[in-house]
Motif scaffolding. Sequence first.
Motif, short mmCIF file in Angstrom:
data_model
loop_
_atom_site.label_atom_id
_atom_site.label_comp_id
_atom_site.label_asym_id
_atom_site.label_seq_id
_atom_site.Cartn_x
_atom_site.Cartn_y
_atom_site.Cartn_z
N THR A 2 0.85 -1.20 0.00
CA THR A 2 0.00 0.00 0.00
C THR A 2 0.88 1.25 0.00
OG1 THR A 2 -0.11 0.10 2.42
CG2 THR A 2 -1.85 -1.14 1.29
N VAL A 43 -0.02 7.02 7.63
CA VAL A 43 0.06 5.55 7.54
C VAL A 43 1.14 5.00 8.48
CG1 VAL A 43 -0.80 5.44 5.17
CG2 VAL A 43 1.65 5.75 5.58
N THR A 44 1.55 5.78 9.45
CA THR A 44 2.61 5.35 10.37
C THR A 44 2.25 4.02 11.02
OG1 THR A 44 3.06 7.68 10.82
CG2 THR A 44 4.03 6.06 12.31
N ALA A 45 3.20 3.09 10.97
CA ALA A 45 2.98 1.77 11.57
C ALA A 45 4.33 1.24 12.09
CB ALA A 45 2.35 0.82 10.54
N PHE A 77 6.90 0.79 6.20
CA PHE A 77 6.23 0.32 7.41
C PHE A 77 5.60 -1.05 7.16
CE2 PHE A 77 5.78 5.02 7.80
CZ PHE A 77 6.53 5.18 8.95
N THR A 94 2.28 -2.80 8.22
CA THR A 94 0.98 -2.42 8.77
C THR A 94 0.14 -3.66 9.07
OG1 THR A 94 1.06 -0.42 7.41
CG2 THR A 94 -1.07 -1.02 8.40
N THR A 120 -5.93 -5.62 11.15
CA THR A 120 -6.63 -6.08 12.36
C THR A 120 -7.84 -6.94 12.04
OG1 THR A 120 -7.84 -3.98 12.39
CG2 THR A 120 -5.83 -4.12 13.71
N TRP A 142 -0.94 -8.69 7.19
CA TRP A 142 -0.15 -7.45 7.28
C TRP A 142 0.21 -6.99 5.87
CZ3 TRP A 142 4.56 -8.28 5.01
CH2 TRP A 142 5.04 -9.61 5.00
N ARG A 143 0.60 -5.71 5.78
CA ARG A 143 0.97 -5.13 4.49
C ARG A 143 2.28 -4.36 4.62
NH1 ARG A 143 -4.62 -3.36 4.78
NH2 ARG A 143 -5.93 -4.58 3.37
N THR A 153 3.85 -0.92 3.68
CA THR A 153 3.40 0.42 3.32
C THR A 153 4.62 1.29 3.04
OG1 THR A 153 1.46 0.16 4.75
CG2 THR A 153 2.01 2.39 4.02
#
Length: 465
Positions: free
Chosen positions: A136, A155-157, A204, A206, A209, A219-220, A222
């Motif tokens: 993403t 989009v911080t993860a 990141f 991500t 959930t 998970w992705r 990013t």
Amino acid sequence: MAAEPFEAIRAAAEAELGMPLDVAYASFDPTPIAAASLGQAHRARLTPAIGADVGLMDVVVKVQRPGIEEVVAVDLAALRRVARWLMRVRVVRKRADVPELVEEFASTSLQEIDYLHEAANAERFDADFASDPRVTAPLVVWERTSLRVLTLSDVTAIKVTDVAALEAAGISPAAVADELARVTFQQIFVHGFFHADPHPGNIFVTPVTDPGGPGEPPWRLTFVDFGMMGEIPDTLRAGLRDFILAAVGRDSRGLVTALERLHVLISATDTDELEHAMTALFARFGGMGIAELQRVDPRELEAFARQFGETIRALPFQLPENFLLLLRTISLVSGDTSALNPEFNMWDAVDPFARDILSPSGIDSVRALGKQAVSYATTLARLPRRIDELAERIDRGQVAVRTPDVDRRLGSLERTIGRAVSAVVFATLLFAGVLLMPTVPVLGWVLMGASVLPLLHVALTWRGR
């Protein structure tokens, strides 16, 4: 790098957006979350009207540092001067068009300070992976984006190399390493458009959930910061594919041919020594990961590097367009994957991709017959061409009788000249890096770091004199 005072950032953003910050955003955090040489990023919240329109509220706003355009212009002028000076050195002139490389860097730098260009890059990257649920990119809020201000969804993860945080979230770091390598090769060899600054702060992980369906990943990856992107034309992409296939197949002749096709190695040169060196390289170190290489005796690596370096310096290499960005990308991703999994092996990541390239032509069925059969077939297929190449080298006067004593004396002279050239290049890179450190620290560190390579050459060849 030290953050710009908020009042200066506020004034720059308001001048660019044409309105006060408290009108442009519902809230704007004066403390930056990141500060780089070209700009800095702040968290903010959109106004209800714009938030409802774009479907989000939390954003990250990048604001360009005041006066950075003038600083970049001065730095590029200094680099152009250094490039012209380097082109006076014959050895450098034979191997690279330094002014062209500087112009490529200048183009990338100017694009980095154009946030409209970065926003377009982010959307193009996102479109390339539209059908891939594992990748993403942030959404661009065009209503609050201009040449010097860029507003993106927050989009911080989990930072991609934060192994402890990944494990706490139930995510396998090794799986992330595999996926990051796959996505990188996908960008380079399929899309021809790649993120050229994939350091850990720009990627990141991500967690998802609430996966929506059976194909939804947990998970992705990013990606953020699309100011530095590389683009590969079809011809270069085809050459890179040949290079990958040769590397995976441990085909030293194929590797040399791919380098010629990529215009990294100027054609019509005697490449026998390079082919022999690549054969030795594959035989001893082929397929090793970073962890395995770390267990090799350093003296063996040093001896091989010295011998291999002599071969490389004797051949006319050059760097084609976009190769610096490509090398940077591969280097950064290699570091990321090794941090995630010390046993990660880039060969294993490349091999499935090579099979995907081969499968449309049906070569997979040939490979199933066994490596030995393929090796024989390849050797036989190359034999007529090798005879033709030998004839061509005879016609060009490139086949010579070797006299050990003369070769030894000439080799000693070449090494002396090589040390002198390396010393000049070292001093130039170091001096340029020191000059650029106060204004563009990243470029300064890159130049100073690059100066280590010619310095090592001087040290190693002097020790082995």
